[in-house]
Scaffold this active site. Sequence first.
Site, short mmCIF file in Angstrom:
data_model
loop_
_atom_site.label_atom_id
_atom_site.label_comp_id
_atom_site.label_asym_id
_atom_site.label_seq_id
_atom_site.Cartn_x
_atom_site.Cartn_y
_atom_site.Cartn_z
N SER A 174 5.63 2.81 -15.07
CA SER A 174 4.81 3.42 -16.16
C SER A 174 3.34 3.49 -15.45
O SER A 174 2.88 2.48 -14.28
CB SER A 174 4.65 2.42 -17.53
N ARG A 202 -4.66 -9.05 -9.15
CA ARG A 202 -5.61 -9.78 -9.81
C ARG A 202 -5.68 -9.25 -11.16
O ARG A 202 -5.86 -7.88 -11.17
CB ARG A 202 -6.88 -9.75 -8.92
N ILE A 203 -5.77 -10.00 -11.93
CA ILE A 203 -6.14 -9.64 -13.62
C ILE A 203 -7.78 -9.42 -13.39
O ILE A 203 -8.22 -10.28 -12.95
CB ILE A 203 -5.92 -10.62 -14.46
N GLU A 234 8.05 5.58 -8.50
CA GLU A 234 6.53 5.47 -8.80
C GLU A 234 5.86 6.18 -8.11
O GLU A 234 4.56 6.69 -8.61
CB GLU A 234 6.18 3.88 -8.22
N ASP A 269 -1.57 -5.25 -18.61
CA ASP A 269 -0.60 -4.24 -18.63
C ASP A 269 -0.43 -3.61 -20.18
O ASP A 269 0.81 -3.07 -20.34
CB ASP A 269 0.81 -4.69 -17.96
N ASN A 314 1.88 2.94 -2.53
CA ASN A 314 1.38 3.83 -3.65
C ASN A 314 0.00 4.70 -3.10
O ASN A 314 -0.26 5.77 -3.22
CB ASN A 314 1.25 3.16 -5.03
N HIS A 321 2.57 0.40 -12.87
CA HIS A 321 3.33 -1.00 -13.21
C HIS A 321 4.87 -0.76 -13.33
O HIS A 321 5.28 0.46 -13.74
CB HIS A 321 2.97 -1.49 -14.60
N GLY A 342 0.79 -1.30 -0.13
CA GLY A 342 0.15 0.02 -0.19
C GLY A 342 0.85 1.23 -0.02
O GLY A 342 0.43 2.36 0.42
N ASN A 400 -3.53 2.04 -14.01
CA ASN A 400 -2.53 0.96 -13.24
C ASN A 400 -1.15 1.55 -13.15
O ASN A 400 -0.82 2.01 -14.14
CB ASN A 400 -2.76 -0.21 -13.88
N ARG A 437 -14.24 -15.76 -11.39
CA ARG A 437 -13.66 -14.61 -11.51
C ARG A 437 -14.65 -13.56 -11.84
O ARG A 437 -14.41 -12.35 -11.31
CB ARG A 437 -12.49 -14.63 -12.58
C1 GRF Z 1 4.39 -1.45 -7.05
O1 GRF Z 1 5.49 -1.67 -7.51
C2 GRF Z 1 3.45 -1.36 -8.33
O2 GRF Z 1 4.02 -0.75 -9.33
C3 GRF Z 1 3.23 -2.88 -8.41
O3 GRF Z 1 3.11 -3.53 -7.23
C4 GRF Z 1 3.79 -2.82 -6.21
C5 GRF Z 1 2.69 -2.29 -5.15
O4 GRF Z 1 3.45 -1.52 -4.14
N1 GRF Z 1 1.95 -2.67 -9.33
P1 GRF Z 1 2.53 -0.93 -2.93
O5 GRF Z 1 1.55 -1.97 -2.37
O6 GRF Z 1 1.90 0.48 -3.76
O7 GRF Z 1 3.76 -0.49 -2.01
#
Ligand code: GRF
Length: 206
Positions: free
Chosen positions: A147, A102-103, A185, A156, A25, A120, A23, A118, A76
């Site tokens: 990205s 999850r996709i 990021e 992605d 981000n 990535h 978490g 998203n 799903r």
């Molecule tokens: C990040 O590297 C993000 O790009 C990827 O999963 C990771 C998640 O990190 N999709 P966090 O849970 O936000 O710390």
Amino acid sequence: MSEPSLPEPRLPLRIAVLASGRGSNLEALHKAAENGQLPIVIVAVLSDKAESGALSYARNNGIHCVCLQPRDFASREDFDLALMQAATEQRPGLIVCAGYMRIISPAGIAVAPCPMINIHPSLLPKYPGLNTHSRALANGDSEHGASVHLVNNILDGGKVLQQVTVPVLPNDTPESLAERVLNQEHKLLIETVRRITENPQFLQSP
Ligand code: GRF
């Protein structure tokens, strides 16, 4: 005659975050909102992992949380429809997948109430999917990065909105590289969301 002006974005932008993990981000985005850096409000955090750091962060910060367990759904598609229903109830203007592992099925994407982005950890179109840092190292790349892209039915594979480049250092391990990319990021996600708040057409622009 002058061009008609673009519609004003509705601010603060209501954001629902999908997250499965740590978490960080989510936290970066939430702190930017709390500090007045971003005109957004995080209206929900939705997760498929009851023990995720993202859900604890949301609970500790008074953010509406939803946890759905995949094992409680027959398919799903059923899971994704319930997830999108829960998101829709919070009337988001943007869904941010921030470490959501999850996709999302085409059925789920089809009923999303708003655009979805998203974050990535690679310079897409390089390295969609998992283990991006070790793949960049194994290929001897001199640059790696992250990205932010639109979510569509290709893993992605949606339109890239913004990227950040991080140099690969001689003694990098997947962990050291991941740590430096993660730092970037957070800034990239904030910057991308800022651009969306300033001009929602940013999501459509070439
Ligand atoms: C990040 O590297 C993000 O790009 C990827 O999963 C990771 C998640 O990190 N999709 P966090 O849970 O936000 O710390």
